[in-house]
Design a protein around this motif. Structure first.
Motif, mmCIF file in Angstrom:
data_model
loop_
_atom_site.group_PDB
_atom_site.id
_atom_site.type_symbol
_atom_site.label_atom_id
_atom_site.label_comp_id
_atom_site.label_asym_id
_atom_site.label_seq_id
_atom_site.Cartn_x
_atom_site.Cartn_y
_atom_site.Cartn_z
ATOM 1 N N SER A 184 0.902 -1.122 -0.200
ATOM 2 C CA SER A 184 -0.089 -0.234 0.678
ATOM 3 C C SER A 184 0.436 0.870 0.391
ATOM 4 N N GLU B 129 1.792 2.377 -3.072
ATOM 5 C CA GLU B 129 0.686 2.232 -4.273
ATOM 6 C C GLU B 129 0.602 3.561 -3.977
ATOM 7 N N ASP B 130 0.536 3.996 -2.028
ATOM 8 C CA ASP B 130 0.244 5.282 -2.262
ATOM 9 C C ASP B 130 1.754 6.501 -2.914
#
Length: 395
Positions: free
Chosen positions: A333, A336-337
């Protein structure tokens, strides 16, 4: 850190890095008995003045190239390498200086292979791992992007225009003798190219760290690359003349290249190569789109590696406050961020559909990906259905 029962590691190029690095090339080439080098570059770098900066830097040390060739396309080709070899010989050149991105440096690697072996057609040397060193051809590589890491790899990707396929030539003898990182030829990179090449380097580092052929040295290089990229890519995009950010990204690209050259990559590259071949999606963009999706696919099989990466992708507080069993997922994540933040400051795609890929292309992409060598060392085996699911998630 994983220690295999046996591994090899090669990183033989001498690195010239920082202010006035270009001025050091002449003396290094002379030590390698080269006084009549051929410069390879492209028309864009000639137009914006990067080639002039290089020639002037060489001139300060009294070195004048015997030939300059700038008609190199975005995709290096068999035909182009063969053509340049004739010019090299006609001008009695005794070394190569490559100024450019991956295509220019790969062309130079192909030229070096052809000249060193005394051949006329580079197709004669497909499967070059078994070549001997051959004739000495001193070679300096100067990247003008910070992503491919080609200046630190023993790999050249060269297109066969007749068969419409990209061929990989792999040999430690393709490694440059000298790698040169100088901000004067990096500052002209536009925001989009800076973003995509930086995310390409991030993919190299993550896959090098977690693939089946990883080793302690390649993992150390990969970790350093990740830390540099996370800390400097946004600054390099928004402040293109920030020398510290630019040189940090160049170093990250170099060491990520050395890492994956000695460990290989994985499913992101296997599918990405195919997406590029079938749909002409830029390599860095394919990596950007596929990286988080493929990390999720690998998560169960690369959990320990991804968990360790969280510390380098984020910070000590985030790592310490995340439960051990959640760190791999948090690492994904975080990637992704990071990509989302980059998209906010540079015009990049994060879905295949944004770059014209159609669902009708999926079958051909999957077929080609299954035959890509990068898939062999991925932490998790993948079949056609797995690849089709990844493509759908990335669509």
């Amino acid at each position: 850190m994983y220690v295999p029962s046996y591994f090899e590691f090669v990183n033989s190029a001498k690195l010239l890095c920082g202010e006035y690095a270009l001025e050091g090339i002449a003396s290094e080439l002379r030590l390698l008995n080269s006084s009549r080098p051929m410069i390879l570059s492209d028309a864009t770098l000639e137009k914006i003045g990067s080639l002039r900066i290089l020639i002037e830097a060489l001139g300060k040390s009294g070195l004048k190239p015997s030939a300059v060739y700038t008609d190199i396309p975005l995709d290096s080709s068999i035909e182009k390498v063969n053509e340049i070899s004739k010019i090299y010989r006609e001008n009695n050149c005794d070394g190569i200086i490559a100024l450019g991105g991956g295509s220019v440096i790969d062309t130079a690697k192909g030229l070096r292979m052809l000249i060193s072996q005394g051949g006329k057609d580079i197709l004669s040397y497909v499967g070059s791992e078994m070549l001997s060193r051959g004739q000495s051809v001193p070679f300096a590589a100067i990247p003008t992007t910070s992503g491919t890491g080609s200046e630190a790899t023993g790999v050249a990707v060269i297109k066969d225009g007749e068969r419409k396929v990209k061929l990989e030539f792999i040999s430690s003898f393709l490694l440059p003798d000298i790698a040169v990182l100088d901000t004067r030829v990096l500052e002209s990179m536009p925001a989009r190219i800076t973003a995509l090449t930086g995310l390409d380097a991030l993919t190299h580092a993550i896959e090098a760290y977690s693939c089946l052929q990883k080793n302690p040295i390649s993992q150390c290089y990969a970790l350093s690359a990740i830390r540099l990229i996370v800390g400097n890519l946004e600054k390099a995009i928004t402040r293109p003349r920030d020398r510290e950010a630019r040189i940090s990204m160049a170093i990250a690209s170099y060491i990520a290249g050395a890492a994956f050259s000695n460990s290989m990559v994985g499913i992101v590259h296997a599918i990405g190569h195919s997406v590029g071949g079938v749909c002409s999606v830029a390599h860095g963009e394919a990596m950007t789109i596929l990286l988080p999706v493929c990390m999720r696919y690998n998560e169960e099989y690369a959990e320990e590696d991804y968990s360790e990466l969280l510390l380098y992708l984020s910070d000590a507080d985030t790592y310490a406050s995340t439960r051990k069993e959640d760190r791999a997922k948090k690492a994904i994540s975080t990637v992704e961020d990071f990509i989302t933040r980059i998209k906010g400051i540079a015009p990049i795609a994060t879905k295949l559909s944004e770059r014209g890929v159609k669902r009708s292309d999926f079958e051909e992409i999957a077929k080609r990906a299954l035959n890509d060598g990068a898939l062999i060392v991925n932490p998790r085996n993948a079949d056609k259905d797995d690849i089709l699911k990844i493509l759908e998630e990335a669509f």
